[in-house]
Design a protein around this motif. Structure first.
Motif, mmCIF file in Angstrom:
data_model
loop_
_atom_site.group_PDB
_atom_site.id
_atom_site.type_symbol
_atom_site.label_atom_id
_atom_site.label_comp_id
_atom_site.label_asym_id
_atom_site.label_seq_id
_atom_site.Cartn_x
_atom_site.Cartn_y
_atom_site.Cartn_z
ATOM 1 N N LEU A 133 -10.309 84.788 35.443
ATOM 2 C CA LEU A 133 -11.463 85.572 35.871
ATOM 3 C C LEU A 133 -11.885 86.200 35.669
ATOM 4 O O LEU A 133 -13.637 86.267 36.084
ATOM 5 C CB LEU A 133 -9.723 87.346 35.729
ATOM 6 C CG LEU A 133 -10.957 88.884 36.542
ATOM 7 C CD1 LEU A 133 -11.186 88.369 38.300
ATOM 8 C CD2 LEU A 133 -10.159 89.444 36.940
ATOM 9 N N LYS A 154 -4.203 85.856 43.299
ATOM 10 C CA LYS A 154 -3.542 85.499 43.353
ATOM 11 C C LYS A 154 -2.158 84.912 42.910
ATOM 12 O O LYS A 154 -1.190 84.640 42.876
ATOM 13 C CB LYS A 154 -3.666 86.004 41.462
ATOM 14 C CG LYS A 154 -3.490 85.290 40.684
ATOM 15 C CD LYS A 154 -4.164 83.385 40.414
ATOM 16 C CE LYS A 154 -3.638 82.831 39.338
ATOM 17 N NZ LYS A 154 -4.758 82.173 38.810
ATOM 18 N N HIS A 209 -9.813 88.378 43.816
ATOM 19 C CA HIS A 209 -9.194 87.437 42.788
ATOM 20 C C HIS A 209 -7.192 87.182 43.111
ATOM 21 O O HIS A 209 -7.187 86.721 42.961
ATOM 22 C CB HIS A 209 -10.300 87.551 41.514
ATOM 23 C CG HIS A 209 -9.113 86.245 40.719
ATOM 24 N ND1 HIS A 209 -9.369 84.968 40.534
ATOM 25 C CD2 HIS A 209 -8.537 86.687 39.626
ATOM 26 C CE1 HIS A 209 -8.322 84.408 39.630
ATOM 27 N NE2 HIS A 209 -7.775 85.321 39.183
ATOM 28 N N TRP A 210 -7.627 88.437 42.644
ATOM 29 C CA TRP A 210 -5.734 89.331 42.243
ATOM 30 C C TRP A 210 -4.921 89.367 43.618
ATOM 31 O O TRP A 210 -3.767 88.500 43.283
ATOM 32 C CB TRP A 210 -5.575 90.578 41.761
ATOM 33 C CG TRP A 210 -6.029 90.599 40.242
ATOM 34 C CD1 TRP A 210 -5.962 89.550 39.490
ATOM 35 C CD2 TRP A 210 -6.669 91.072 39.389
ATOM 36 N NE1 TRP A 210 -6.655 90.237 37.779
ATOM 37 C CE2 TRP A 210 -6.896 91.288 38.436
ATOM 38 C CE3 TRP A 210 -7.115 93.122 39.597
ATOM 39 C CZ2 TRP A 210 -7.339 92.591 36.901
ATOM 40 C CZ3 TRP A 210 -7.920 93.973 39.002
ATOM 41 C CH2 TRP A 210 -7.463 93.287 37.961
ATOM 42 N N ILE A 252 -13.174 90.975 41.772
ATOM 43 C CA ILE A 252 -12.377 90.893 41.222
ATOM 44 C C ILE A 252 -10.854 91.486 42.046
ATOM 45 O O ILE A 252 -10.087 90.726 41.718
ATOM 46 C CB ILE A 252 -12.472 92.568 40.067
ATOM 47 C CG1 ILE A 252 -13.340 91.997 39.187
ATOM 48 C CG2 ILE A 252 -10.757 92.255 39.476
ATOM 49 C CD1 ILE A 252 -14.309 93.440 38.697
ATOM 50 N N LEU A 256 -13.223 94.226 33.422
ATOM 51 C CA LEU A 256 -12.052 93.711 33.795
ATOM 52 C C LEU A 256 -10.322 95.183 34.162
ATOM 53 O O LEU A 256 -9.570 95.272 34.834
ATOM 54 C CB LEU A 256 -11.829 92.745 33.449
ATOM 55 C CG LEU A 256 -13.065 91.864 33.502
ATOM 56 C CD1 LEU A 256 -13.434 90.482 33.123
ATOM 57 C CD2 LEU A 256 -13.316 91.416 35.111
ATOM 58 N N VAL A 275 -5.720 90.415 33.023
ATOM 59 C CA VAL A 275 -7.151 90.014 33.550
ATOM 60 C C VAL A 275 -6.562 88.976 32.156
ATOM 61 O O VAL A 275 -6.370 88.688 31.061
ATOM 62 C CB VAL A 275 -8.247 91.149 32.002
ATOM 63 C CG1 VAL A 275 -9.043 90.582 31.394
ATOM 64 C CG2 VAL A 275 -8.344 92.263 32.670
#
Length: 280
Positions: free
Chosen positions: A268, A30, A26-27, A23, A247, A264
């Motif tokens: 994701l 991003k 990914h952020w 999680i 999430l 979120v």
């Protein structure tokens, strides 16, 4: 510069099953942030020393999972209101060199329902199955959102009574035999027990007893559709799976450590759903 990299973690024992690195990774990608987030397995007897060395080891903070949430609560210098009321800490961060502990599980629970069942808090009484740590976070969130009638159902009545005493007005405690009667006018049914997990496939309550406007949500997210949610869907009730809670509870921590409030998104969710799929 390498020494400018911001670092965060999730710690538990065991912790290798955690989806948190996926999680937060990914952020980080991003938002183009020079940061890292890793899973660190710490045994209970080593947890206090691990916390003491956080700043020296360059960590902005991190997440705490089973079995360290109550120990973290006891060891931090300051706590936010949610952690204080729930009695457990799942998120750590520093403010002016002081180690803070927060609990974002209630936030994650409410935000998941906001996303998938807007208006949920006004639907009427809530029945909460189970009286463990997850139940405490759910009850805190329900009270925050103004749900005035919260009914805790647990196999061991004394544990439900402890939570009733902890949270006070509007919260009642019941044994399992009262479940069907309690569902008759409920607007929300929440399963916080392990029933429904892979390998533990029982039905925690029968949605047939619920009114047609009720919402059913399960904190279990492996499998995504538990027997409870399948039974509720068969009755054409609104259902919300537990993945969104996982999430959404991650959002405040990321903002504390990396200075950006992430979102979120469907992207994701799809990433984590793919990771939940059984490996060949």
């Amino acid at each position: 510069m390498a020494d400018a990299t911001k670092k965060a973690f999730v710690t538990g024992h065991p912790v290798k099953h955690s989806r948190s690195p996926k999680i937060h990774g990914h952020w980080l990608a991003k938002h183009g942030i020079d940061g890292s987030y890793q899973a660190i397995d710490i045994e209970p007897q080593d947890f206090a020393e691990f916390l003491k060395a956080l700043q020296a080891n360059g960590y902005q903070g991190g997440n705490v999972t089973i079995p360290h949430k109550e120990a973290a609560f006891a060891l931090v210098a300051r706590r936010d209101q949610a952690a204080q009321e729930i009695g457990a800490v799942n998120t750590l961060w520093f403010e002016d060199g002081t180690l803070w502990g927060g609990n974002t599980d209630g936030h994650g629970f409410a935000a998941n329902l906001d996303d998938h069942a807007p208006g949920w808090a006004g639907k009427g009484p809530a029945v909460v199955l189970g009286a463990g740590g997850a139940s405490r976070a759910v009850i805190h969130a329900l009270k925050e959102r103004g749900v005035a009638d919260i009914r805790i159902v647990n196999r061991t009545l004394a544990r439900a009574q402890e939570l009733r005493d902890r949270f006070g007005a509007g919260v009642s405690a019941h044994g399992m035999e009262a479940t069907n009667e309690l569902l008759a006018d409920a607007g929300l049914l929440v399963n916080t027990t392990a029933l429904g997990m892979h390998g533990n496939e029982g039905l925690s309550a029968d949605p047939a007893w619920l009114p047609d406007h009720a919402i059913v949500t399960d904190l279990v997210y492996v499998p995504l559709e538990t027997p409870l949610l399948a039974a509720a869907r068969a009755r054409q009730l609104k259902t919300v799976d537990g993945l969104g809670m996982l999430l959404n509870q991650a959002v405040p921590g990321f903002e504390h450590w990396f200075g950006v409030r992430p979102r979120v998104t469907a992207e994701l969710r799809a990433l984590i759903v793919a990771d939940l799929a059984p490996k060949p």
